[in-house]
Motif scaffolding. Structure first.
Motif, PDB file in Angstrom:
ATOM      1  N   SER A  42      10.748  18.435  54.735  1.00 23.93           N
ATOM      2  CA  SER A  42      11.220  18.643  53.360  1.00 23.93           C
ATOM      3  C   SER A  42      11.321  17.321  52.610  1.00 23.93           C
ATOM      4  CB  SER A  42      12.577  19.356  53.364  1.00 23.93           C
ATOM      5  OG  SER A  42      13.572  18.557  53.977  1.00 23.93           O
ATOM      6  N   GLU A  43      11.708  16.246  53.304  1.00 22.44           N
ATOM      7  CA  GLU A  43      11.796  14.943  52.647  1.00 22.44           C
ATOM      8  C   GLU A  43      10.416  14.395  52.305  1.00 22.44           C
ATOM      9  OE1 GLU A  43      14.220  12.261  54.854  1.00 22.44           O
ATOM     10  OE2 GLU A  43      16.099  13.273  54.315  1.00 22.44           O
ATOM     11  N   LEU A  91       9.314  13.641  48.467  1.00 23.51           N
ATOM     12  CA  LEU A  91       8.834  12.330  48.011  1.00 23.51           C
ATOM     13  C   LEU A  91       7.453  12.443  47.371  1.00 23.51           C
ATOM     14  CD1 LEU A  91      10.050  10.146  51.016  1.00 23.51           C
ATOM     15  CD2 LEU A  91      10.953  10.110  48.685  1.00 23.51           C
ATOM     16  N   ALA A  92       6.612  13.309  47.938  1.00 26.73           N
ATOM     17  CA  ALA A  92       5.277  13.501  47.358  1.00 26.73           C
ATOM     18  C   ALA A  92       5.372  14.112  45.961  1.00 26.73           C
ATOM     19  CB  ALA A  92       4.439  14.392  48.273  1.00 26.73           C
ATOM     20  N   LEU A  93       6.309  15.039  45.772  1.00 24.76           N
ATOM     21  CA  LEU A  93       6.481  15.655  44.461  1.00 24.76           C
ATOM     22  C   LEU A  93       7.058  14.664  43.451  1.00 24.76           C
ATOM     23  CD1 LEU A  93       7.781  19.166  45.555  1.00 24.76           C
ATOM     24  CD2 LEU A  93       5.681  18.707  44.268  1.00 24.76           C
ATOM     25  N   LEU A  94       8.001  13.842  43.895  1.00 27.87           N
ATOM     26  CA  LEU A  94       8.539  12.819  43.001  1.00 27.87           C
ATOM     27  C   LEU A  94       7.449  11.845  42.585  1.00 27.87           C
ATOM     28  CD1 LEU A  94      12.018  12.093  44.619  1.00 27.87           C
ATOM     29  CD2 LEU A  94      11.579  13.183  42.417  1.00 27.87           C
ATOM     30  N   ASP A  95       6.559  11.534  43.511  1.00 26.63           N
ATOM     31  CA  ASP A  95       5.441  10.658  43.180  1.00 26.63           C
ATOM     32  C   ASP A  95       4.520  11.344  42.163  1.00 26.63           C
ATOM     33  OD1 ASP A  95       3.837   8.394  43.305  1.00 26.63           O
ATOM     34  OD2 ASP A  95       2.661   9.160  44.987  1.00 26.63           O
ATOM     35  N   LYS A  96       4.348  12.636  42.324  1.00 25.95           N
ATOM     36  CA  LYS A  96       3.470  13.396  41.434  1.00 25.95           C
ATOM     37  C   LYS A  96       3.979  13.374  39.993  1.00 25.95           C
ATOM     38  CE  LYS A  96       1.347  17.963  40.955  1.00 25.95           C
ATOM     39  NZ  LYS A  96       1.159  19.277  41.600  1.00 25.95           N
ATOM     40  N   PHE A 142      21.536  19.111  40.157  1.00 28.71           N
ATOM     41  CA  PHE A 142      22.820  19.051  40.839  1.00 28.71           C
ATOM     42  C   PHE A 142      23.341  17.618  40.787  1.00 28.71           C
ATOM     43  CE2 PHE A 142      20.364  22.341  43.366  1.00 28.71           C
ATOM     44  CZ  PHE A 142      20.813  23.390  42.585  1.00 28.71           C
ATOM     45  N   PRO A 143      24.393  17.346  40.031  1.00 26.15           N
ATOM     46  CA  PRO A 143      24.803  15.958  39.782  1.00 26.15           C
ATOM     47  C   PRO A 143      25.345  15.236  41.004  1.00 26.15           C
ATOM     48  CG  PRO A 143      26.416  17.490  38.881  1.00 26.15           C
ATOM     49  CD  PRO A 143      25.247  18.316  39.322  1.00 26.15           C
ATOM     50  N   HIS A 144      25.790  15.977  42.028  1.00 24.41           N
ATOM     51  CA  HIS A 144      26.382  15.339  43.207  1.00 24.41           C
ATOM     52  C   HIS A 144      25.332  14.982  44.256  1.00 24.41           C
ATOM     53  CE1 HIS A 144      25.941  19.564  44.133  1.00 24.41           C
ATOM     54  NE2 HIS A 144      26.208  19.364  45.405  1.00 24.41           N
ATOM     55  N   ARG A 145      24.066  15.235  43.952  1.00 20.70           N
ATOM     56  CA  ARG A 145      22.987  14.925  44.893  1.00 20.70           C
ATOM     57  C   ARG A 145      21.960  14.003  44.244  1.00 20.70           C
ATOM     58  NH1 ARG A 145      22.518  18.071  49.495  1.00 20.70           N
ATOM     59  NH2 ARG A 145      24.117  19.677  49.687  1.00 20.70           N
ATOM     60  N   THR A 146      21.364  13.145  45.060  1.00 14.80           N
ATOM     61  CA  THR A 146      20.305  12.268  44.565  1.00 14.80           C
ATOM     62  C   THR A 146      19.079  13.105  44.194  1.00 14.80           C
ATOM     63  OG1 THR A 146      19.368  11.940  46.766  1.00 14.80           O
ATOM     64  CG2 THR A 146      21.105  10.399  46.062  1.00 14.80           C
ATOM     65  N   LEU A 147      18.087  12.447  43.610  1.00 14.73           N
ATOM     66  CA  LEU A 147      16.860  13.177  43.296  1.00 14.73           C
ATOM     67  C   LEU A 147      16.245  13.751  44.565  1.00 14.73           C
ATOM     68  CD1 LEU A 147      15.070  10.905  40.656  1.00 14.73           C
ATOM     69  CD2 LEU A 147      17.133  12.314  40.449  1.00 14.73           C
ATOM     70  N   LEU A 148      16.236  12.952  45.618  1.00 14.42           N
ATOM     71  CA  LEU A 148      15.707  13.424  46.896  1.00 14.42           C
ATOM     72  C   LEU A 148      16.528  14.608  47.397  1.00 14.42           C
ATOM     73  CD1 LEU A 148      13.630  12.933  49.156  1.00 14.42           C
ATOM     74  CD2 LEU A 148      15.291  11.383  50.224  1.00 14.42           C
ATOM     75  N   GLY A 149      17.854  14.515  47.264  1.00 11.52           N
ATOM     76  CA  GLY A 149      18.724  15.611  47.687  1.00 11.52           C
ATOM     77  C   GLY A 149      18.520  16.864  46.871  1.00 11.52           C
ATOM     78  N   ASN A 150      18.254  16.715  45.567  1.00 11.27           N
ATOM     79  CA  ASN A 150      17.979  17.878  44.730  1.00 11.27           C
ATOM     80  C   ASN A 150      16.743  18.616  45.206  1.00 11.27           C
ATOM     81  OD1 ASN A 150      19.347  18.525  41.820  1.00 11.27           O
ATOM     82  ND2 ASN A 150      19.812  16.425  42.459  1.00 11.27           N
ATOM     83  N   LEU A 151      15.717  17.857  45.574  1.00  9.35           N
ATOM     84  CA  LEU A 151      14.444  18.476  45.964  1.00  9.35           C
ATOM     85  C   LEU A 151      14.475  19.061  47.372  1.00  9.35           C
ATOM     86  CD1 LEU A 151      13.464  16.994  43.366  1.00  9.35           C
ATOM     87  CD2 LEU A 151      11.314  16.600  44.557  1.00  9.35           C
ATOM     88  N   LEU A 159      17.247  20.297  48.923  1.00  9.86           N
ATOM     89  CA  LEU A 159      18.342  21.249  49.149  1.00  9.86           C
ATOM     90  C   LEU A 159      17.830  22.644  49.483  1.00  9.86           C
ATOM     91  CD1 LEU A 159      21.374  21.923  49.069  1.00  9.86           C
ATOM     92  CD2 LEU A 159      21.106  22.412  46.635  1.00  9.86           C
ATOM     93  N   ALA A 160      17.004  23.211  48.625  1.00  9.37           N
ATOM     94  CA  ALA A 160      16.538  24.589  48.849  1.00  9.37           C
ATOM     95  C   ALA A 160      15.623  24.708  50.063  1.00  9.37           C
ATOM     96  CB  ALA A 160      15.842  25.113  47.594  1.00  9.37           C
ATOM     97  N   PRO A 161      14.618  23.825  50.239  1.00  7.06           N
ATOM     98  CA  PRO A 161      13.778  23.956  51.441  1.00  7.06           C
ATOM     99  C   PRO A 161      14.586  23.885  52.732  1.00  7.06           C
ATOM    100  CG  PRO A 161      12.712  22.519  49.851  1.00  7.06           C
ATOM    101  CD  PRO A 161      14.085  22.792  49.323  1.00  7.06           C
ATOM    102  N   ARG A 162      15.547  22.968  52.809  1.00  6.48           N
ATOM    103  CA  ARG A 162      16.358  22.873  54.030  1.00  6.48           C
ATOM    104  C   ARG A 162      17.242  24.110  54.195  1.00  6.48           C
ATOM    105  NH1 ARG A 162      19.409  17.493  55.177  1.00  6.48           N
ATOM    106  NH2 ARG A 162      19.594  18.647  57.139  1.00  6.48           N
ATOM    107  N   TYR A 163      17.762  24.630  53.095  1.00  5.00           N
ATOM    108  CA  TYR A 163      18.567  25.850  53.165  1.00  5.00           C
ATOM    109  C   TYR A 163      17.743  27.011  53.713  1.00  5.00           C
ATOM    110  CZ  TYR A 163      21.135  29.971  51.578  1.00  5.00           C
ATOM    111  OH  TYR A 163      21.770  31.183  51.521  1.00  5.00           O
ATOM    112  N   HIS A 164      16.469  27.052  53.344  1.00  5.01           N
ATOM    113  CA  HIS A 164      15.595  28.140  53.805  1.00  5.01           C
ATOM    114  C   HIS A 164      14.939  27.845  55.146  1.00  5.01           C
ATOM    115  CE1 HIS A 164      16.079  30.493  50.209  1.00  5.01           C
ATOM    116  NE2 HIS A 164      15.736  29.486  49.432  1.00  5.01           N
TER     117      HIS A 164
END
Length: 518
Positions: free
Chosen positions: A376-377, A381-386, A353-362, A364-369
Motif C-alpha cells: 500500500s505504501e 508513493l507512486a500515486l503521489l508521484d503521479k 484526514f488532517p491527523h494523517r500525513t499524505l502517505l497516511g491518507n493514501l 488508510l483505506a487499502p490497509r483497512y481492506h
C-alpha cells in the motif's frame, strides 16, 4: 499563634504523606482513564440514532451529574449491605472510592467526548464511507483520533479536577493526603501548618502531571510539526523504487465496453422536496461525462447516490451490468460496500484526514481492506508521484495549498484502483490560479481511459474534455449530448444560455454561471 515553619517543612519528609501521594495518583489516574474510556462509549451511545442507546445514555449522564460525589462515595461504600457479594471488594475504601469516581467521571467525560465527536466535520465521515470504511472503522481510524485531539485540553482539566476530588474519599477513611493531615492535626492541633502541607502536595501532583499531559497535548498538535519536504535525491530514489501508478494486472477499461454505470428512473427527495425526478442515464466504460446546471438542480445529489452517500426513493443503479443500489435497500449491505470500492469520489472541500500525513491518507483505506503495508505504501508513493507531490509525502494536509490538497484527494480516491471516478465540483473551493493544476490531473485520468463523472462549473474544461455533457435543471436531465451538439442542437438553447454561447455558437465567458458554483 505564629505559623510553625519548622513543623511545616518537616512534613515533606514524612513517609505517610508520600505514600498518600501514591494513593492519590493511583486513584485519580485510574478514575480518569476508566472514566475517559467509558465516557467515550456513553457519548457514542448518546449520539446514536437508535433510541435504545440514546435514551439510556442521556439518562445516565443526567442522573450521575446530579448526585453529589460525597453522597455517592458513602452510598457505594455501604452498598454491601444491599449486595453482600460485593463486600470483599467494596469494603476496601480504595475500590469504593474508585468506583464512585469512575461512575461520576464517566458522566462528565461523556459530555466532553460528545463535544469532540460532534466537532469532527461531517465530510470526514463521508470521505471514509466513500472509501468503503464501515462504521466501526470510521470511528476508530478517523473520527475518534480527531475528536480526542479536540477534547484533550478539557480532558486534561478534568484530570486536575479528579485529583482534587480524591480528597472527598477521606470520608470513608481512605489513607490519602487529607486523611493523613486530619490525623496529624487532631493530635497536635497545628491545623494551618498541616493543611498548608496537604495543599502543597496537591499542587505538586497537579503541576507534575499537568505538565506531562500538556506535553502530550503539544506533541499531538499538528500545527507545531515542521513540514517535511523530501530532498531531490530522496525523491529520485523513491521514484526509482516505485511500480507504475496504474497496476499492470488491471488496465483501464477501454472505450466502447459494456456500460460502466446505468441509472434507471432515479427519484430522490429530502422530506417533501424532490431533488431527482426520474433520472435515466447510461455511462459507458471509459466515457468522460460532465454534469452542469444551475445550483439546486440535483447535480451533487445525483453523484452522491452513485457512491452510496445518499439513498434513493425509487429506481435502481446498475454497476457494470450488476444491480448495485435499489430503492429502499440499506446502504451498508455487502453488495453496496463492494460496489463503493469500485467507485472513487473526490469532494469539493477535499475532506482529507488532517491527523494523517499524505502517505497516511493514501494508505488508510487499502490497509483497512487488507492490503499489506509495504504494497500500500509503494502504491501510495507512486500515486503521489503521479500527481506531482511525492516530495511532500510526509507532510500533513494543512501544510499544503488548496490545489495540492485536491490533487492528494484525487490520489487517495485512486488508491483503491477504482474503475469509475466521481468529481463533485473539484475546483470550486480553489483560487483561480490553482484550478489549472487540478484540471490537469483530471485530464490525465481521462487520457488514460478512466470513466469520469464530473460535476463542474468550469465550462471551458467541461466542453473540452467531455464525451458527453449532461445539463440538469429542476431535478431532471434537460440535455444529454456531445459538446459539439450544444452549438447546433435545437434542444440545447437553454444550455447555450447557461454557459454563455451567443447565437453564432461562439463561447463567451459566463462569469455569472461560474460565480454561482463557488
Amino acid at each position: 499563634m505564629p505559623f510553625d515553619w519548622s513543623y511545616f517543612v518537616s512534613l515533606f519528609s514524612m513517609a505517610d504523606f508520600w505514600k498518600a501521594c501514591v494513593t492519590v495518583i493511583a486513584l485519580s489516574t485510574l478514575a480518569w482513564l476508566l472514566g475517559m474510556l467509558l465516557g467515550l462509549l456513553v457519548a457514542s451511545a448518546k449520539l446514536s440514532p437508535s433510541p435504545l442507546l440514546r435514551l439510556p445514555a442521556s439518562a445516565y449522564i443526567w442522573f450521575f451529574r446530579s448526585i453529589p460525589l460525597l453522597v455517592l462515595v458513602v452510598f457505594v461504600y455501604n452498598l454491601p449491605q444491599l449486595f453482600p457479594a460485593s463486600g470483599p471488594l467494596l469494603s476496601q475504601p480504595f475500590y469504593s472510592g474508585l468506583l464512585a469516581l469512575v461512575v461520576t467521571e464517566t458522566a462528565y467525560m461523556a459530555e466532553i467526548h460528545r463535544g469532540g465527536l460532534i466537532s469532527v466535520l461531517k465530510g470526514q465521515r463521508e470521505a471514509g464511507r466513500a472509501l468503503g470504511i464501515h462504521t466501526m472503522g470510521l470511528q476508530r481510524l478517523i473520527v475518534i483520533p480527531q475528536a480526542f485531539r479536540i477534547s484533550l485540553p478539557t480532558l486534561i482539566n478534568e484530570y486536575i479536577t479528579v485529583v482534587k476530588l480524591t480528597s472527598l474519599v477521606s470520608v470513608i477513611s481512605l489513607t490519602e493526603l487529607l486523611t493523613v493531615g486530619q490525623r496529624l492535626y487532631a493530635q497536635n492541633f497545628l491545623v494551618m501548618e498541616t493543611l498548608a502541607a496537604v495543599a502543597a502536595y496537591y499542587v505538586l501532583i497537579v503541576t507534575v502531571f499537568g505538565w506531562l499531559l500538556q506535553w502530550l497535548e503539544r506533541s499531538l498538535d499538528l500545527s507545531r510539526r515542521t513540514p517535511r519536504t523530501l530532498s531531490e535525491a530522496a525523491v529520485a530514489e523513491l521514484r526509482g523504487a516505485q511500480p507504475p501508478a496504474t497496476p499492470a494486472d488491471k488496465p483501464a477499461p477501454g472505450r466502447g465496453a459494456a456500460p460502466a454505470l446505468q441509472l434507471r428512473n432515479l427519484h430522490k427527495r429530502y422530506d417533501d422536496h424532490p431533488v431527482l425526478k426520474g433520472i435515466d442515464l447510461s455511462i459507458g466504460a471509459g466515457e468522460v461525462i460532465s454534469i452542469i446546471g444551475p445550483s439546486g438542480s440535483g447535480k451533487t445529489s445525483l453523484i452522491r447516490t452513485i457512491n452510496g452517500l445518499e439513498g434513493i426513493d425509487q429506481g435502481e443503479i446498475v454497476l457494470f451490468g450488476q444491480s448495485y443500489i435499489n430503492a429502499g435497500n440499506r446502504l451498508n449491505t455487502a453488495q453496496v460496500r463492494c460496489g463503493i470500492r469500485r467507485i472513487g469520489m473526490v469532494f469539493q472541500s477535499f475532506n482529507l484526514f488532517p491527523h494523517r500525513t499524505l502517505l497516511g491518507n493514501l494508505t488508510l483505506a487499502p490497509r483497512y481492506h487488507g492490503q499489506p503495508r509495504a504494497l500500500s505504501e509503494r502504491r501510495a508513493l507512486a500515486l503521489l508521484d503521479k500527481v506531482g507531490l511525492l516530495a511532500h509525502a510526509h507532510k500533513y494536509p494543512q501544510q499544503l495549498s488548496g490545489g495540492q490538497q485536491q490533487r492528494v484527494a484525487i490520489a487517495r480516491a485512486m488508491a483503491l484502483d477504482p474503475q469509475i471516478m466521481l468529481f463533485d465540483e473539484p475546483t470550486s473551493a480553489l483560487d483561480p490560479e490553482l484550478v489549472g493544476e487540478v484540471l490537469k490531473v483530471i485530464r490525465d485520468l481521462a487520457n488514460e481511459g478512466m470513466t469520469l463523472v464530473i460535476v463542474t462549473h468550469e465550462m471551458d474544461f467541461a466542453l473540452s474534455i467531455s464525451d458527453r455533457v449532461i445539463f440538469m435543471e429542476n431535478g431532471v436531465i434537460a440535455f444529454d449530448g456531445p459538446p459539439q451538439a450544444i452549438r447546433t442542437h435545437a434542444d440545447a438553447r437553454r444550455v447555450r444560455r447557461f454557459i454563455g454561447l451567443d447565437e453564432d455558437g461562439a463561447l463567451a465567458l459566463n462569469l455569472r454561471a461560474r460565480a454561482s458554483g463557488r
